[in-house]
Design a protein around this motif. Structure first.
Motif: not given
Length: 158
Positions: A56-58, A144-150
């Motif tokens: 589930g992680g990128r 690990q890749i996560r969406p950047a916070p707004p």
């Protein structure tokens, strides 16, 4: 782990070609373009990467942990991930948990089958099979890749 061979001469030209095709909006399998601020200049620096999903992680792997893009990611912590004309701001965190790194590396040949043989040709792994990749986990950088916070809005703006 075998001795790491010098970076193949063709790799720089192949990376440039992948970047040029991406700028035209063309996609090439799992290849994305990672654009990171340079650690000294702050100017955008781009490199082709092949993200993979595990549990589930990128994640993205730098076969050469001291490559320029990996060092830039460590310094900046954020980047833009592009594929074709789609752009995604992301944050990247280096994975230090050895078990997780092994899981990501074990999945790499299955998730990025066309990229796996390059690891063996460069001497990073002994072969493009999952066990060889897991054994090389201590010698690569995994992020690990996560969406950047707004982006925060300026509350004082009219």
């Amino acid at each position: 782990m075998p001795d790491v061979k010098p970076v193949p001469r063709w790799l720089r030209a192949a990376n440039r070609a992948a970047l040029a095709l991406s700028r035209l909006g063309l996609t090439m399998g799992p290849v994305h373009v990672l654009t990171v601020p340079g650690r000294r200049t702050g100017k955008p620096r781009s490199a082709p990467v092949s993200p993979l999903t595990v549990g589930g992680g990128r994640y993205v792997v730098s076969a050469l942990p001291d490559s320029d893009w990996a060092r830039n990611v460590r310094a900046a912590g954020h980047a833009q991930l592009s594929r074709g004309r789609r752009r995604e701001p992301v944050t990247l965190t280096e994975v230090t948990d050895s078990t997780l790194k092994e899981q990501v590396m074990r999945a790499y040949p299955r998730e990025v089958p066309k990229g796996a043989p390059m690891f063996a040709r460069a001497g990073i792994t002994t072969s493009p099979d999952p066990d060889a990749f897991a054994a090389a986990a201590g010698h690569v950088a995994v992020f690990q890749i996560r969406p950047a916070p707004p982006a925060r809005r300026n509350e004082d703006a009219p």
